[in-house]
Design a protein around this motif. Structure first.
Motif, PDB file in Angstrom:
ATOM      1  N   SER A  26      31.492  42.560  42.736  1.00  0.00           N
ATOM      2  CA  SER A  26      31.552  41.100  42.870  1.00  0.00           C
ATOM      3  C   SER A  26      30.241  40.561  43.448  1.00  0.00           C
ATOM      4  O   SER A  26      29.922  39.388  43.288  1.00  0.00           O
ATOM      5  N   ILE A  88      31.753  42.723  36.794  1.00  0.00           N
ATOM      6  CA  ILE A  88      33.143  42.282  36.973  1.00  0.00           C
ATOM      7  C   ILE A  88      33.442  41.089  36.068  1.00  0.00           C
ATOM      8  O   ILE A  88      32.568  40.263  35.820  1.00  0.00           O
ATOM      9  N   ARG A  93      38.244  39.663  38.862  1.00  0.00           N
ATOM     10  CA  ARG A  93      38.291  38.875  40.100  1.00  0.00           C
ATOM     11  C   ARG A  93      39.719  38.508  40.450  1.00  0.00           C
ATOM     12  O   ARG A  93      40.141  38.594  41.609  1.00  0.00           O
ATOM     13  N   TYR A  96      41.488  41.552  41.708  1.00  0.00           N
ATOM     14  CA  TYR A  96      41.033  41.820  43.070  1.00  0.00           C
ATOM     15  C   TYR A  96      41.753  40.919  44.076  1.00  0.00           C
ATOM     16  O   TYR A  96      42.248  41.387  45.105  1.00  0.00           O
TER      17      TYR A  96
ATOM     18  N   LEU B 119      37.705  35.730  45.871  1.00  0.00           N
ATOM     19  CA  LEU B 119      36.536  35.676  45.004  1.00  0.00           C
ATOM     20  C   LEU B 119      36.723  34.494  44.077  1.00  0.00           C
ATOM     21  O   LEU B 119      37.723  34.383  43.387  1.00  0.00           O
TER      22      LEU B 119
END
Lengths: 122, 122
Positions: A26, A88, A93, A96, B119
């Motif tokens: 990221s 990514i 994202r 995550y 993020l």
DNA sequence: ATATTTACTACGACAGACATAGTACGACAG
DNA sequence: CTGTCGTACTATGTCTGTCGTAGTAAATAT
């Protein structure tokens, strides 16, 4: 039907290698060896990811659409030096972020079973 | 040779079902169904252990010497109703304590990869 | 020159978790 | 008195992330 159960799978950490890798990615695209070094450094050598774990995570995550790969080679010395970089994706994202939420929950759950202090023998 | 690495296996949580069960058993001996209920209650229904996971944990832990089983039956209704109770051993307590330490370390490691905040996409 | 570091790929095994299914007893409803 | 629900398991097989082992090959250090 009934109350939805919140998604705590029991194989929680297994998938957290992916999460760690995604965090590194990221910041900026990177490749295997670099990522492995960064994980070592970030954790003060406390966690050293195995190569096979790392690279199999890449293929799995690419299949799942969490990362994209591209080969950047031959630009340094003109030889056939090929490095596979990973970047990514938005799905990555999202994944995550979900994993982070899951982690909070997991922590909460696990720590119900860990009050302070050791179990004394006898 | 070199600095000993602290034992963080990557299959960390997988084994934490065992730890949860051992915690319950550290209070008093118990049996499958009871333990499953207590786990549900302790976690406010957030974690519901699967039956197969639970019972296979028993056999594994007994093999490893972390628990001992004994059958207490026929005392309730006079029928052949057999309940298998489990009791934690000293080795089980030791294992539990180690797992707790491992958990602290794991938490530390994992959270290096989770600064506050999501993020953002793009 | 050669050893080490970098940068991977391939193959196979392991073990914990889980899905599915089945057994058996007791209670209680309709 | 038949059926469902709760209790209390056992059996079997599959899945998948991790990890051991091994091999390749270029780049850099000694």
């Amino acid at each position: 039907m009934g109350t939805d159960q919140i998604g705590i799978s029991s194989d929680v950490i297994r998938g957290y290698n992916d999460t760690m890798i995604l965090f590194i990615l990221s910041r900026e695209p990177s490749y295997g060896y670099e990522i492995s070094k960064q994980i070592r450094q970030l954790t003060d050598e406390k966690y050293i990811i195995k190569e096979t774990t790392l690279y199999s995570a890449f293929t799995r995550m690419e299949k799942n659409g969490y990362v994209e790969s591209y080969v950047a080679g031959a630009d340094v010395t003109g030889s056939g030096k090929k490095r596979t970089y990973y970047r990514i994706t938005d799905a990555g994202r999202e994944y995550y972020n979900e994993k982070c939420k899951e982690w909070q929950l997991t922590k909460e759950v696990v720590e119900h079973f860990m009050p302070q202090g050791d179990l004394k023998e006898e």
